[in-house]
Design a protein around this motif. Structure first.
Motif, mmCIF file in Angstrom:
data_model
loop_
_atom_site.group_PDB
_atom_site.id
_atom_site.type_symbol
_atom_site.label_atom_id
_atom_site.label_comp_id
_atom_site.label_asym_id
_atom_site.label_seq_id
_atom_site.Cartn_x
_atom_site.Cartn_y
_atom_site.Cartn_z
ATOM 1 N N THR A 59 0.833 -1.208 0.000
ATOM 2 C CA THR A 59 0.000 0.000 0.000
ATOM 3 C C THR A 59 0.863 1.252 0.000
ATOM 4 O OG1 THR A 59 -1.723 -1.188 1.198
ATOM 5 C CG2 THR A 59 -1.865 1.197 1.201
ATOM 6 N N HIS B 262 -5.686 5.823 -1.778
ATOM 7 C CA HIS B 262 -5.094 4.664 -1.119
ATOM 8 C C HIS B 262 -5.161 4.750 0.407
ATOM 9 C CE1 HIS B 262 -3.676 3.176 -4.929
ATOM 10 N NE2 HIS B 262 -3.182 4.378 -5.196
ATOM 11 N N ARG C 61 -7.427 2.077 1.622
ATOM 12 C CA ARG C 61 -6.765 0.769 1.612
ATOM 13 C C ARG C 61 -5.812 0.632 2.792
ATOM 14 N NH1 ARG C 61 -5.071 0.060 -4.706
ATOM 15 N NH2 ARG C 61 -7.183 0.119 -5.536
ATOM 16 N N MET D 243 -7.775 -0.130 5.857
ATOM 17 C CA MET D 243 -8.222 -1.522 5.911
ATOM 18 C C MET D 243 -7.070 -2.459 6.262
ATOM 19 S SD MET D 243 -11.120 -2.036 2.969
ATOM 20 C CE MET D 243 -10.046 -1.702 1.601
ATOM 21 N N VAL D 244 -5.894 -2.207 5.712
ATOM 22 C CA VAL D 244 -4.737 -3.050 6.016
ATOM 23 C C VAL D 244 -4.360 -2.913 7.487
ATOM 24 C CG1 VAL D 244 -2.274 -3.357 5.580
ATOM 25 C CG2 VAL D 244 -3.843 -3.112 3.675
#
Length: 98
Positions: free
Chosen positions: A56, A72, A75, A78-79
């Motif tokens: 990411t 991003h 993302r 979420m990671v």
């Protein structure tokens, strides 16, 4: 005399009856294998989380270089949420079942 009879009766009863030990595990118990599998899964989850953060971050750097928006960040959130979930799974399970 009653104390002597009571003591003998207790001695005979306790000598014939085996007291179970609930903390004693059977030899070659399944718990060792389950602990090994859970430990491996924890390491795999941690490695996946680190790889996800690195990927990411690389994608964010490339998109900033191109001048694109910061899509991003979702993302990355979420990671990082997945990393928190993997990191907290072990202590939660050991609290509930330990």
């Amino acid at each position: 005399m009653i104390k002597t009879l009571t003591a003998k009766a207790q001695h005979v009863f306790l000598a014939e009856t085996a007291v179970p030990d609930p903390k004693k595990e059977a030899p070659g118990a399944l718990t060792d294998k389950v602990d090994t599998v859970l430990g491996l899964m924890a390491w795999v989850g941690t490695a996946a989380g680190v790889a996800g953060v690195l990927i990411t971050g690389a994608m964010m750097a490339i998109s900033m270089r191109r001048g694109e928006g910061s899509e991003h960040m979702g993302r990355l959130g979420m990671v990082l949420g997945g990393c928190v979930l993997v990191a907290s799974a072990g202590p939660v399970v050991s609290f509930v079942f330990g």
